[in-house]
Write a protein that holds these residues in place. Sequence first.
Motif, mmCIF file in Angstrom:
data_model
loop_
_atom_site.group_PDB
_atom_site.id
_atom_site.type_symbol
_atom_site.label_atom_id
_atom_site.label_comp_id
_atom_site.label_asym_id
_atom_site.label_seq_id
_atom_site.Cartn_x
_atom_site.Cartn_y
_atom_site.Cartn_z
ATOM 1 N N THR A 191 9.028 -16.578 -23.669
ATOM 2 C CA THR A 191 8.703 -17.433 -22.474
ATOM 3 C C THR A 191 8.806 -16.323 -21.505
ATOM 4 N N LYS A 203 5.685 -14.616 -20.848
ATOM 5 C CA LYS A 203 4.811 -15.620 -20.295
ATOM 6 C C LYS A 203 4.926 -15.708 -18.819
ATOM 7 N N TRP A 240 9.546 -24.706 -18.244
ATOM 8 C CA TRP A 240 9.006 -23.510 -17.921
ATOM 9 C C TRP A 240 7.764 -23.611 -18.240
ATOM 10 N N GLU A 241 7.041 -24.377 -18.932
ATOM 11 C CA GLU A 241 5.548 -24.415 -19.337
ATOM 12 C C GLU A 241 5.096 -25.277 -18.093
ATOM 13 N N GLU A 242 5.693 -26.381 -17.547
ATOM 14 C CA GLU A 242 5.185 -27.081 -16.358
ATOM 15 C C GLU A 242 4.902 -26.134 -15.097
#
Length: 199
Positions: free
Chosen positions: A33, A36, A182-184
């Motif tokens: 993560t 990214k 975190w993806e959002e």
Amino acid sequence: MTSGVALFVIDIQNYLAADAATQIPHADRIRATGTKILLTARGIVDRNCTQSPFRIVFVQHEQLPGDGPLIKGTQPWKLVFEPREGVREETLVAKSTRDAFESNPDFASQLKSMDITDIIAFGIQSECCVESTCGGALAAGFGVTVLGGAHSTYDDGGMSAVDIEREVEGRLAEKGARVVPWEEAVGLWERMERLDFWT
């Protein structure tokens, strides 16, 4: 109006995240993560390089011999992700307590002098340096966003690391922090081309 935002990368050090014998259980997730998150954030910083309102702050814990393994200059102490040389938007902050603001009394005023109003945080350990540094940021008057899924710790006292992550997020939310997966957050950064996705 674009806010000044500092992305805090907290204590992602070899002992905690890159040594199979000592790392936290979810070290692979934090490294993946983190890769990214930093790739996306750095792209935005670089594209806003003229008077960029965004900063990336790498926080690195230091201990004295006998106090723990994170002794300055040793392999366990080294960062998995390091600031890029010659990039003024990326800085390194050393600390000796859980709270980077407590360790560096002038830190808050330095950030404010750069028009930083908000901090986005991820890293290790959830209930130690992540929670304490986020608490220090809130106490200093910054808005705080914690990236869910991008911080973790060791299993402890019968609680799994993931359970501790959720507890920490709950406590910080009660104090006024945002908790965003975190993806959002990364998806919003990519669409909006800025780190202050809440404006």
